[in-house]
Design a protein around this motif. Structure first.
Motif, mmCIF file in Angstrom:
data_model
loop_
_atom_site.group_PDB
_atom_site.id
_atom_site.type_symbol
_atom_site.label_atom_id
_atom_site.label_comp_id
_atom_site.label_asym_id
_atom_site.label_seq_id
_atom_site.Cartn_x
_atom_site.Cartn_y
_atom_site.Cartn_z
ATOM 1 N N ALA A 265 -17.911 13.628 -36.535
ATOM 2 C CA ALA A 265 -18.656 13.299 -37.753
ATOM 3 C C ALA A 265 -18.319 11.890 -38.236
ATOM 4 C CB ALA A 265 -18.348 14.320 -38.842
ATOM 5 N N ILE A 266 -17.054 11.526 -38.168
ATOM 6 C CA ILE A 266 -16.630 10.186 -38.608
ATOM 7 C C ILE A 266 -17.256 9.109 -37.729
ATOM 8 C CG2 ILE A 266 -14.645 8.631 -38.740
ATOM 9 C CD1 ILE A 266 -12.990 11.091 -39.621
ATOM 10 N N VAL A 267 -17.208 9.308 -36.420
ATOM 11 C CA VAL A 267 -17.715 8.295 -35.489
ATOM 12 C C VAL A 267 -19.233 8.155 -35.584
ATOM 13 C CG1 VAL A 267 -17.961 7.706 -33.048
ATOM 14 C CG2 VAL A 267 -15.774 8.564 -33.905
ATOM 15 N N SER A 268 -19.940 9.263 -35.809
ATOM 16 C CA SER A 268 -21.408 9.230 -35.810
ATOM 17 C C SER A 268 -22.003 8.888 -37.166
ATOM 18 C CB SER A 268 -21.948 10.593 -35.360
ATOM 19 O OG SER A 268 -21.573 11.610 -36.286
ATOM 20 N N CYS A 269 -21.181 8.850 -38.198
ATOM 21 C CA CYS A 269 -21.690 8.673 -39.558
ATOM 22 C C CYS A 269 -22.536 7.413 -39.702
ATOM 23 C CB CYS A 269 -20.517 8.638 -40.543
ATOM 24 S SG CYS A 269 -21.024 8.473 -42.260
ATOM 25 N N GLY A 270 -22.059 6.297 -39.186
ATOM 26 C CA GLY A 270 -22.780 5.035 -39.336
ATOM 27 C C GLY A 270 -24.134 5.044 -38.665
ATOM 28 N N PHE A 271 -24.290 5.825 -37.591
ATOM 29 C CA PHE A 271 -25.565 5.900 -36.890
ATOM 30 C C PHE A 271 -26.554 6.807 -37.599
ATOM 31 C CE2 PHE A 271 -22.458 4.882 -33.546
ATOM 32 C CZ PHE A 271 -23.057 3.762 -32.979
ATOM 33 N N LEU A 272 -26.065 7.857 -38.223
ATOM 34 C CA LEU A 272 -26.935 8.895 -38.774
ATOM 35 C C LEU A 272 -27.233 8.729 -40.255
ATOM 36 C CD1 LEU A 272 -25.361 12.006 -36.982
ATOM 37 C CD2 LEU A 272 -27.286 10.586 -36.244
ATOM 38 N N ILE A 273 -26.359 8.049 -40.996
ATOM 39 C CA ILE A 273 -26.511 7.949 -42.455
ATOM 40 C C ILE A 273 -26.538 6.479 -42.855
ATOM 41 C CG2 ILE A 273 -25.517 8.567 -44.694
ATOM 42 C CD1 ILE A 273 -24.060 10.859 -43.298
ATOM 43 N N GLY A 275 -25.440 4.377 -45.258
ATOM 44 C CA GLY A 275 -24.495 4.409 -46.367
ATOM 45 C C GLY A 275 -24.801 3.421 -47.465
ATOM 46 N N VAL A 276 -25.475 2.302 -47.126
ATOM 47 C CA VAL A 276 -25.816 1.313 -48.145
ATOM 48 C C VAL A 276 -26.695 1.937 -49.220
ATOM 49 C CG1 VAL A 276 -27.061 -0.838 -48.565
ATOM 50 C CG2 VAL A 276 -25.575 -0.628 -46.577
ATOM 51 N N LYS A 277 -27.561 2.869 -48.814
ATOM 52 C CA LYS A 277 -28.477 3.501 -49.760
ATOM 53 C C LYS A 277 -27.989 4.872 -50.238
ATOM 54 C CE LYS A 277 -32.639 1.260 -47.917
ATOM 55 N NZ LYS A 277 -33.986 1.464 -47.313
ATOM 56 N N GLU A 278 -27.153 5.542 -49.455
ATOM 57 C CA GLU A 278 -26.800 6.927 -49.762
ATOM 58 C C GLU A 278 -25.435 7.106 -50.412
ATOM 59 O OE1 GLU A 278 -28.953 9.146 -49.642
ATOM 60 O OE2 GLU A 278 -30.495 8.144 -48.462
ATOM 61 N N PHE A 279 -24.541 6.135 -50.281
ATOM 62 C CA PHE A 279 -23.204 6.266 -50.874
ATOM 63 C C PHE A 279 -23.199 5.631 -52.258
ATOM 64 C CE2 PHE A 279 -21.135 6.146 -46.369
ATOM 65 C CZ PHE A 279 -21.703 7.374 -46.103
ATOM 66 N N PRO A 280 -22.422 6.145 -53.212
ATOM 67 C CA PRO A 280 -21.397 7.192 -53.115
ATOM 68 C C PRO A 280 -21.909 8.578 -53.490
ATOM 69 C CG PRO A 280 -21.215 6.133 -55.235
ATOM 70 C CD PRO A 280 -22.395 5.501 -54.544
ATOM 71 N N GLY A 281 -23.183 8.866 -53.199
ATOM 72 C CA GLY A 281 -23.756 10.161 -53.507
ATOM 73 C C GLY A 281 -23.264 11.256 -52.583
ATOM 74 N N LEU A 285 -19.910 12.784 -48.667
ATOM 75 C CA LEU A 285 -19.066 13.926 -48.299
ATOM 76 C C LEU A 285 -18.852 14.005 -46.789
ATOM 77 C CD1 LEU A 285 -20.295 16.830 -50.617
ATOM 78 C CD2 LEU A 285 -17.937 16.002 -50.389
ATOM 79 N N VAL A 286 -19.769 13.445 -46.019
ATOM 80 C CA VAL A 286 -19.633 13.542 -44.561
ATOM 81 C C VAL A 286 -18.379 12.805 -44.077
ATOM 82 C CG1 VAL A 286 -20.688 13.012 -42.334
ATOM 83 C CG2 VAL A 286 -22.091 13.906 -44.209
ATOM 84 N N PRO A 287 -18.241 11.484 -44.305
ATOM 85 C CA PRO A 287 -17.018 10.830 -43.830
ATOM 86 C C PRO A 287 -15.769 11.271 -44.586
ATOM 87 C CG PRO A 287 -18.318 9.309 -45.154
ATOM 88 C CD PRO A 287 -19.174 10.517 -44.923
ATOM 89 N N VAL A 288 -15.885 11.505 -45.895
ATOM 90 C CA VAL A 288 -14.708 11.903 -46.676
ATOM 91 C C VAL A 288 -14.273 13.310 -46.294
ATOM 92 C CG1 VAL A 288 -13.842 12.371 -48.991
ATOM 93 C CG2 VAL A 288 -15.289 10.381 -48.587
ATOM 94 N N GLY A 289 -15.233 14.225 -46.256
ATOM 95 C CA GLY A 289 -14.894 15.606 -45.876
ATOM 96 C C GLY A 289 -14.337 15.689 -44.473
ATOM 97 N N ALA A 290 -14.913 14.914 -43.561
ATOM 98 C CA ALA A 290 -14.413 14.919 -42.185
ATOM 99 C C ALA A 290 -12.982 14.396 -42.126
ATOM 100 C CB ALA A 290 -15.323 14.067 -41.303
ATOM 101 N N THR A 291 -12.669 13.394 -42.932
ATOM 102 C CA THR A 291 -11.305 12.856 -42.969
ATOM 103 C C THR A 291 -10.322 13.902 -43.476
ATOM 104 O OG1 THR A 291 -12.174 10.643 -43.381
ATOM 105 C CG2 THR A 291 -9.848 11.011 -43.899
ATOM 106 N N ILE A 292 -10.702 14.615 -44.526
ATOM 107 C CA ILE A 292 -9.833 15.662 -45.071
ATOM 108 C C ILE A 292 -9.603 16.755 -44.023
ATOM 109 C CG2 ILE A 292 -9.557 17.369 -46.899
ATOM 110 C CD1 ILE A 292 -9.430 14.404 -47.776
ATOM 111 N N LEU A 293 -10.664 17.137 -43.333
ATOM 112 C CA LEU A 293 -10.514 18.165 -42.290
ATOM 113 C C LEU A 293 -9.608 17.677 -41.170
ATOM 114 C CD1 LEU A 293 -14.166 19.551 -42.012
ATOM 115 C CD2 LEU A 293 -12.172 20.689 -43.029
ATOM 116 N N PHE A 294 -9.742 16.405 -40.805
ATOM 117 C CA PHE A 294 -8.892 15.867 -39.747
ATOM 118 C C PHE A 294 -7.433 15.856 -40.189
ATOM 119 C CE2 PHE A 294 -6.902 12.704 -37.060
ATOM 120 C CZ PHE A 294 -7.459 12.975 -35.817
ATOM 121 N N ILE A 295 -7.173 15.519 -41.439
ATOM 122 C CA ILE A 295 -5.803 15.542 -41.960
ATOM 123 C C ILE A 295 -5.226 16.952 -41.881
ATOM 124 C CG2 ILE A 295 -4.428 15.313 -44.070
ATOM 125 C CD1 ILE A 295 -6.299 13.016 -44.884
#
Length: 725
Positions: A265-273, A275-281, A285-295
């Motif tokens: 999810a982290i690696v593919s995020c930039g291709f699929l989302i 972020g300039v238009k969708e973050f911090p909405g 949750l995709v990159p942040v949630g994926a980071t928490i799960l990885f931790i």
């Protein structure tokens, strides 16, 4: 970019464990090399997507979550220990020692490159953003710029990326005060329940921040992108993960699945989302949630005495990231983040390219990597690390000897760089203040020496004199309504009215729409005082009169729902006030081809005015200066050595052969077309300077000085339509 507790060399004690001085990545008795590797993945994504794809990868959001985990987890452990001091000063010193040295070095280098590469018209913005970066409020500086329509087309700043560090710095201080104050007040009272109380507190703040991020994102995404509280939930989730680590219990197969999915999810995020238009909405949750799960995927693993490397107890994806290449990349993530963006921007400014090709991008990344390694090795690490207590001599060392230590010398150099950078920034800002004061004389320029538009319309003689306004004066050569705050900003949906011209006159022209209607105020004000009519303004930045339901900001195409709300308010007000004429723009540039067009969403406006019996002075819009799909500033071009021609544009690029408004006159007899194109452009070319006067103060707004020179021609056209004089 993550700066707290960066990885050291994987030295071991005799037991094979990493040294206890390493904080933040140590959980459940072993060192988390995989999180160092994740940091390496994140910085690689950030740099690659910035350089070659021009997109947001989600890597910064990974950094924010990791920052919350490292820093937040450490403070939570300190607050829960009854033997740990809650004095904030040592923590603040530690933050300064870790954050500022590399930042100061990069800012100083960027200042030199700005002077060498960038035109002087951009030096003030760099000075402002240097101070904002050093003061850790760069995100708010950028938020105000994003909401300022007059600067919407400004060249990208080489310090734009430091917004995320400012968010982190603000979070660190706020979190430090919050947690230590809470622990100081309630540690004895709550006892063993303090952990639960802290988790409840952080959970409430996380939810509040996330809800606020959604609301702010929907209201004004461009501003919300830089908002600290809209980003706080990303760091708070990381802190909550640090609090929950001891409670993680799950089998290895599940850990492996979670780890693999999170990394994908982290690696593919930039291709699929986008972020300039969708973050911090919610999509963040995709990159942040994926980071928490990885931790959590490798958290709380029981020690295995049969394994000589603690990383062997982790899932396979985590072990991959714990390998030397990823860990080494993670070690210099902060410095690499600092270096890659300004080098990219300076190269684009120097080359004149809008985007780096493969070889250029590879060169930027290579140089960034070398500088990052040098900065990490010779700036970050020497100033970050303390000598072990056992190595400290028992006797006091004389001051003259201590001052010769390499770390003291290095720290002094960095401090002097910071002081010099601050002093230089303030000095240039003072210089610009003087330039603005000089610009006040522009209203008194001789019409003989500075004929401006009269050189085109009346073929006035043009003496050889320096251009006015100068490239440094142009930015502030604005209509009086801007100074008077008589134009609503992006967040304001109220209808603001001000009166100019002959304020006691009975005849009224309503000046309505966006800033492209506003800049005609200078000429209308003069005409009103000469010919006995008043000008009442109904203005909002970036918002023409339109029936469009999903308007966008012209220039960067970001959603602008408040423009629709304002139009729904201003049209009934205009009809109720019933002026003698409404003056507004009637065309816009094509987004898909050369020339200009009258948008279909304007037709409903003409019909509403026709039904109310209100005639419209329909002004053909200003030619927008665009190259390679991006707006450009003639003042920048002139400051870089260009001339009136090279800093202009072909007329056919910005104006159609036929005024599109004329096609609607038969349908709407009260629509009265005005066209000042001949006072701006020659038959085949729109130059940057005419009659010794700079035409534009940015890429699409006239200077007030040039507008004054168009007063006579505008008066001729208005008189022909109205018959008032």
């Amino acid at each position: 970019m993550l700066t707290l507790d960066p990885p050291r060399k994987a030295s071991r004690t005799d037991s094979g464990s990493p040294p206890s001085a390493v904080m933040g990545t140590r959980t459940s008795g072993f060192y988390r090399h995989d999180l160092d590797g994740l940091r390496g993945i994140a910085i690689a994504l950030v740099a690659v997507f910035h350089v070659w794809f021009g997109r947001v990868s989600g890597g910064v959001d990974v950094f924010l979550a990791l920052s919350g985990f490292f820093f937040g987890g450490r403070l939570l452990r300190a607050s829960l220990s009854s033997t740990t001091s809650l004095a904030p000063l040592p923590e603040v010193k530690r933050l300064v020692r870790r954050l500022l040295p590399a930042l100061v070095v990069v800012l100083a280098a960027s200042a030199v490159l700005t002077i060498l590469v960038q035109p002087e018209t951009r030096w003030e913005a760099f000075a402002d953003q240097s101070l904002a970066s050093l003061g850790y409020y760069q995100n708010w500086e950028l938020a105000s710029t994003a909401a300022d329509y007059l600067r919407a087309g400004e060249a990208v700043s080489p310090l734009q990326h430091i917004w995320s560090m400012s968010v982190q710095g603000q979070f660190y201080i706020a979190f430090l005060v919050l947690i230590f104050a809470f622990a100081y007040l309630f540690r004895r009272l709550l006892g063993r329940h303090l952990r639960v109380a802290l988790i409840v507190l952080l959970s409430a703040l996380t939810i509040a921040s996330f809800v606020y991020a959604i609301i702010a994102h929907n209201a004004d995404q461009a501003t919300a992108y830089y908002n600290s509280f809209a980003r706080a939930w990303e760091l708070l989730l990381g802190a909550l993960a640090g609090a929950l680590v001891p409670f993680v219990r799950c089998p290895m197969w599940l850990r492996t699945v979670v780890s693999a999915v999170a990394l994908a999810a982290i690696v593919s995020c930039g291709f699929l989302i986008d972020g300039v238009k969708e973050f911090p909405g919610p999509w963040a949750l995709v990159p942040v949630g994926a980071t928490i799960l990885f931790i959590l995927s490798a958290a709380n693993r029981a020690a295995d005495p049969h394994l000589t490397r603690a990383d062997g107890r982790m899932p396979l994806p985590n072990r991959w990231l714990a390998s030397a290449p990823f860990v080494s990349l993670g070690a210099m993530a902060y410095s690499l983040y600092l270096w890659h963006w300004p080098l990219l921007i300076f190269w684009l400014a120097y080359s004149g390219h809008s985007r780096a090709n493969f070889l250029e991008g590879a060169a930027v990344l290579l140089i960034s990597g070398v500088l990052a390694w040098l900065t990490t090795k010779y700036v970050e690490e020497p100033l970050r690390l303390h000598a072990p207590v056992a190595q400290k001599p028992a006797v006091a060392i004389p001051l003259r000897i201590r001052l010769r230590r390499p770390t003291i010398v290095l720290g002094s150099i960095v401090t002097l760089l910071g002081v010099a950078l601050t002093a230089t920034s303030f000095t240039w800002r003072e210089h610009m203040t003087i330039q603005r004061a000089n610009g006040k004389e522009l209203s008194g320029l001789s019409s003989r020496d500075y004929p401006g538009a009269r050189a085109l319309v009346n073929h006035a003689r043009v003496p050889k004199l320096p251009m006015r306004p100068t490239v440094l004066e142009a930015t502030d050569d604005l209509p009086q309504s801007t100074t008077d705050k008589c134009i609503g900003d992006f967040d304001n949906v109220d209808v603001i009215t001000c009166t100019y011209g002959d304020v006691s006159a009975k005849r009224t022209i309503a000046l309505a729409g966006g800033s492209h209607a506003e800049h005609w105020l200078t000429a209308l004000d003069l005409l009103g005082r000469m010919h006995d009519f008043k000008v009442v303004t109904y203005l909002k930045m970036g918002c023409p009169l339109t029936t469009e339901q999903n308007p966008l900001v012209m220039g960067d195409n970001r959603p602008y729902p408040k423009c629709r709300v304002w139009n729904e308010k201003v049209m009934p007000r205009l009809i109720a006030d019933h002026p003698d004429y409404v003056f507004t723009t009637s065309t816009r540039p094509w987004n898909i081809k050369d020339g200009d067009v009258m948008p279909g969403t304007y037709v409903g406006i003409w019909k509403a005015f026709a039904d109310a019996g209100i005639p419209v002075l329909a002004m053909r819009d200003t030619p927008w200066l665009v190259r390679d799909g991006e707006p450009f500033f003639p003042a920048d071009c002139l400051a870089s050595g260009g001339d009136a021609i090279s800093c202009g544009i072909k007329r056919s690029k910005v104006l159609s052969d036929h005024n599109p408004t004329l096609d609607f006159v038969e349908r709407f007899p009260l629509l009265k077309p005005l066209d000042m194109s001949e006072a701006v452009c020659r038959d085949d070319y729109c130059r940057a300077v005419e009659g010794n006067v700079l035409i534009y103060h940015d890429s699409h707004h006239f200077t007030t000085t040039y507008m004054r020179t168009m007063t006579n021609e505008l008066g001729r056209q208005v008189a022909a339509v109205t018959g008032w004089w």
